[in-house]
Design an enzyme around this catalytic site. Structure first.
Site, mmCIF file in Angstrom:
data_model
loop_
_atom_site.group_PDB
_atom_site.id
_atom_site.type_symbol
_atom_site.label_atom_id
_atom_site.label_comp_id
_atom_site.label_asym_id
_atom_site.label_seq_id
_atom_site.Cartn_x
_atom_site.Cartn_y
_atom_site.Cartn_z
ATOM 1 N N LYS A 1 0.881 -1.174 0.000
ATOM 2 C CA LYS A 1 0.000 0.000 0.000
ATOM 3 C C LYS A 1 0.916 1.221 0.000
ATOM 4 O O LYS A 1 1.179 1.819 1.049
ATOM 5 C CB LYS A 1 -0.917 -0.033 1.220
HETATM 6 N N1 PPE Z 1 -7.687 -1.389 -2.896
HETATM 7 C C1 PPE Z 1 -7.158 -0.156 -2.851
HETATM 8 C C2 PPE Z 1 -6.459 0.362 -4.052
HETATM 9 C C3 PPE Z 1 -7.284 0.589 -1.689
HETATM 10 O O1 PPE Z 1 -6.757 1.806 -1.655
HETATM 11 C C4 PPE Z 1 -7.981 0.072 -0.579
HETATM 12 C C5 PPE Z 1 -8.134 0.854 0.674
HETATM 13 C C6 PPE Z 1 -8.514 -1.232 -0.679
HETATM 14 C C7 PPE Z 1 -8.338 -1.936 -1.847
HETATM 15 C C8 PPE Z 1 -9.226 -1.889 0.462
HETATM 16 O O2 PPE Z 1 -8.335 -2.221 1.499
HETATM 17 P P1 PPE Z 1 -8.801 -2.307 3.025
HETATM 18 O O3 PPE Z 1 -9.003 -0.898 3.497
HETATM 19 O O4 PPE Z 1 -7.687 -2.989 3.712
HETATM 20 O O5 PPE Z 1 -10.063 -3.085 3.061
HETATM 21 N N2 PPE Z 1 -8.112 2.263 0.510
HETATM 22 C C9 PPE Z 1 -7.848 3.109 1.643
HETATM 23 C C10 PPE Z 1 -7.534 4.532 1.209
HETATM 24 C C11 PPE Z 1 -8.610 5.282 0.535
HETATM 25 C C12 PPE Z 1 -8.237 6.722 0.316
HETATM 26 O O6 PPE Z 1 -8.912 7.395 -0.481
HETATM 27 O O7 PPE Z 1 -7.285 7.224 0.914
HETATM 28 C C13 PPE Z 1 -8.938 3.022 2.670
HETATM 29 O O8 PPE Z 1 -10.030 2.568 2.390
HETATM 30 O O9 PPE Z 1 -8.682 3.431 3.806
#
Ligand code: PPE
Length: 306
Positions: free
Chosen positions: A159
């Site tokens: 990430k």
């Molecule tokens: N894919 C991506 C690309 C992504 O950024 C997130 C979270 C997820 C999947 C889902 O991951 P999880 O939160 O572990 O279920 N995106 C984070 C950031 C968003 C933002 O705009 O900043 C979030 O949801 O916190």
């Protein structure tokens, strides 16, 4: 969405005033995107305030750093403590927490190893990510012309800040086209994920989501939904998904810390199922929020109380 000043930020082991948590413009991260971060939510429930899946988020932060050969000068336990302390110090009952690890000020040039690794944890109140009504009525999504990074270009399982340049392109295009969110394909043309969410579909009562090999972030909400579904006796398939499988799905939804579980009511202007939140999506949402709100036993051990 704004993040208004809300007290203090944990920066390299100290609590500093919000306005003072700054970086130098020549920090490596500003020029080369060299950061890794997390997004975590803390929810208020009848027993107090609880952080959702704190340890798993911190583990992923360390995994992201490991992929980029960044040595975090703290242990996972110390970062967990810093997160709890940040929420407590700011008196927040419900908030979004953003730990970020970045290559700081030291040297310019791509080779990053002589720059310090700085760590910060901020928290603020953040409402529904895709709009207040989205959790109930769903969002309109469009497949992006921008693809997710091919596996040998940038690691999607990290990430990392730089990955979000790809997300930004997709999101801006989606909004310009009148959609709420983008859906990106992977290098092979299979469905990957949203700009900031994982994606699921429901077909004949069973759940489908792309595998990690489809260039996606292995979401913690994704994992939570898979675990809840299996506990509820709903079959979950992690397999490559074609674009048209979304069109003919009975239901589809995004998952993410910020987006939680958000129904998708249309893709590329094609209505998904009945064009509103379906029964499987609702079941998963209900169970997800029952755990978070402590209305059922936290049988997975997902809550860390402040
Ligand atoms: N894919 C991506 C690309 C992504 O950024 C997130 C979270 C997820 C999947 C889902 O991951 P999880 O939160 O572990 O279920 N995106 C984070 C950031 C968003 C933002 O705009 O900043 C979030 O949801 O916190």
């Amino acid at each position: 969405m704004s993040c208004e000043a809300s007290g203090k930020i944990w920066l390299n082991g100290e609590m500093v005033e919000w306005e003072e948590a700054t970086v130098h413009v020549l920090s490596h991260v500003v020029h080369y995107g060299s950061s890794v971060f997390e997004g975590i939510r803390c929810y208020r429930n009848s027993k107090g305030s609880a952080i959702f899946r704190l340890r798993e988020h911190v583990k992923r932060l360390f995994d992201s750093a490991k992929i980029y050969r960044m040595d975090i000068p703290y242990t996972q336990d110390q970062i967990c403590d810093a997160i709890v302390e940040t929420v407590r110090e700011n008196g927040l009952e419900e908030c979004y927490i953003r730990p970020v690890v970045f290559r700081g000020y030291g040297e310019m040039g791509v080779h990053p190893v002589n720059c310090p690794v700085d760590v910060a944890v901020a928290a603020w109140e953040w409402g529904a990510y895709l709009g207040a009504e989205a959790l109930e009525v769903g969002v309109d999504a469009g497949v992006s012309t921008w693809r997710r990074m091919a596996p040998n270009t940038m690691p999607n399982m990290a990430k990392a800040g730089g990955n979000y340049l790809n997300s930004q392109l997709a999101k801006m295009e989606a909004v310009r086209h009148g959609y709420d969110e983008a859906i990106m394909l992977d290098y092979h043309g299979y469905i990957s994920e949203g700009s900031g969410e994982n994606i699921f579909l429901v077909s004949e009562g069973e759940i489908y989501t792309p595998p990690v090999s489809s260039s996606l972030l292995r979401g913690i909400t994704r994992d939570s939904v898979i675990k809840i579904a299996r506990t509820e006796g709903v079959a979950v398939h992690e397999e490559p998904i074609t674009r048209e499988m979304l069109y003919i799905a009975d239901e589809a939804f995004f998952t993410g810390t910020a987006a939680e579980i958000t129904p998708i009511r249309s893709v590329d202007g094609i209505e998904i199922g009945a064009g509103r939140r379906g029964p499987v999506t609702k079941l998963l949402q209900d169970e997800f929020f029952r755990i978070i709100r402590a209305e059922t036993e936290d049988s997975f051990g997902w809550l860390t109380y402040i």
